[in-house]
Design a protein around this motif. Sequence first.
Motif, PDB file in Angstrom:
ATOM      1  N   PRO A   4       0.842  -1.203   0.000  1.00 17.26           N
ATOM      2  CA  PRO A   4       0.000   0.000   0.000  1.00 17.26           C
ATOM      3  C   PRO A   4       0.877   1.254   0.000  1.00 17.26           C
ATOM      4  O   PRO A   4       1.881   1.318   0.689  1.00 17.26           O
ATOM      5  CB  PRO A   4      -0.813  -0.115   1.287  1.00 17.26           C
ATOM      6  CG  PRO A   4      -0.087  -1.088   2.134  1.00 17.26           C
ATOM      7  CD  PRO A   4       0.739  -1.957   1.228  1.00 17.26           C
ATOM      8  N   THR A   5       0.487   2.190  -0.808  1.00 14.44           N
ATOM      9  CA  THR A   5       1.263   3.434  -0.876  1.00 14.44           C
ATOM     10  C   THR A   5       0.575   4.495  -0.038  1.00 14.44           C
ATOM     11  O   THR A   5      -0.643   4.604  -0.010  1.00 14.44           O
ATOM     12  CB  THR A   5       1.371   3.928  -2.330  1.00 14.44           C
ATOM     13  OG1 THR A   5       0.058   4.116  -2.838  1.00 14.44           O
ATOM     14  CG2 THR A   5       2.129   2.934  -3.187  1.00 14.44           C
ATOM     15  N   GLU A   6       1.399   5.257   0.637  1.00 17.21           N
ATOM     16  CA  GLU A   6       0.871   6.344   1.445  1.00 17.21           C
ATOM     17  C   GLU A   6       0.798   7.593   0.575  1.00 17.21           C
ATOM     18  O   GLU A   6       1.651   7.808  -0.283  1.00 17.21           O
ATOM     19  CB  GLU A   6       1.790   6.601   2.638  1.00 17.21           C
ATOM     20  CG  GLU A   6       1.833   5.444   3.602  1.00 17.21           C
ATOM     21  CD  GLU A   6       2.752   5.742   4.766  1.00 17.21           C
ATOM     22  OE1 GLU A   6       2.917   6.929   5.097  1.00 17.21           O
ATOM     23  OE2 GLU A   6       3.292   4.790   5.330  1.00 17.21           O
ATOM     24  N   PRO A   7      -0.229   8.396   0.812  1.00 15.79           N
ATOM     25  CA  PRO A   7      -0.316   9.624   0.014  1.00 15.79           C
ATOM     26  C   PRO A   7       0.862  10.544   0.342  1.00 15.79           C
ATOM     27  O   PRO A   7       1.269  10.676   1.485  1.00 15.79           O
ATOM     28  CB  PRO A   7      -1.641  10.245   0.426  1.00 15.79           C
ATOM     29  CG  PRO A   7      -2.014   9.590   1.702  1.00 15.79           C
ATOM     30  CD  PRO A   7      -1.314   8.265   1.749  1.00 15.79           C
ATOM     31  N   VAL A   8       1.407  11.131  -0.690  1.00 18.75           N
ATOM     32  CA  VAL A   8       2.529  12.046  -0.512  1.00 18.75           C
ATOM     33  C   VAL A   8       1.966  13.431  -0.220  1.00 18.75           C
ATOM     34  O   VAL A   8       1.131  13.941  -0.951  1.00 18.75           O
ATOM     35  CB  VAL A   8       3.398  12.087  -1.790  1.00 18.75           C
ATOM     36  CG1 VAL A   8       4.533  13.079  -1.632  1.00 18.75           C
ATOM     37  CG2 VAL A   8       3.906  10.704  -2.117  1.00 18.75           C
ATOM     38  N   GLU A   9       2.446  14.007   0.870  1.00 19.14           N
ATOM     39  CA  GLU A   9       1.972  15.347   1.237  1.00 19.14           C
ATOM     40  C   GLU A   9       2.831  16.383   0.524  1.00 19.14           C
ATOM     41  O   GLU A   9       4.049  16.320   0.548  1.00 19.14           O
ATOM     42  CB  GLU A   9       2.062  15.546   2.744  1.00 19.14           C
ATOM     43  CG  GLU A   9       1.052  14.730   3.508  1.00 19.14           C
ATOM     44  CD  GLU A   9       1.077  15.083   4.986  1.00 19.14           C
ATOM     45  OE1 GLU A   9       1.348  16.250   5.307  1.00 19.14           O
ATOM     46  OE2 GLU A   9       0.827  14.186   5.773  1.00 19.14           O
ATOM     47  N   THR A  10       2.172  17.319  -0.094  1.00 20.06           N
ATOM     48  CA  THR A  10       2.900  18.408  -0.733  1.00 20.06           C
ATOM     49  C   THR A  10       3.033  19.547   0.263  1.00 20.06           C
ATOM     50  O   THR A  10       2.113  19.812   1.051  1.00 20.06           O
ATOM     51  CB  THR A  10       2.161  18.905  -1.990  1.00 20.06           C
ATOM     52  OG1 THR A  10       0.864  19.340  -1.609  1.00 20.06           O
ATOM     53  CG2 THR A  10       2.060  17.810  -3.029  1.00 20.06           C
TER      54      THR A  10
END
Length: 86
Positions: A4-10
């Motif tokens: 599972p990939t974690e959302p990347v925070e911008t």
Amino acid sequence: MSTPTEPVETPPQPQRRRLSAGTVIIVGVLLLIPCVALAMVPTYSHETPKLLGWPFFYWYQVLWVFITPVLTYSAYLILKRARGER
């Protein structure tokens, strides 16, 4: 097997202030002054007064070589301060 990939925070984008009409006008005038002063050739196409042997036509233009960066830098500083940059 997929992980599972974690959302990347911008990173948050810095908010830029809107420039007031007065600031835009002042900056525009500062940048227009050298253009207008040098575009009106008949006003400075004279031999006299001479400065150190140079006809007015030449030393007037050389003088603007030094004035123009001062006006441009002033316009830059006004914009920078209006935007709230350090």
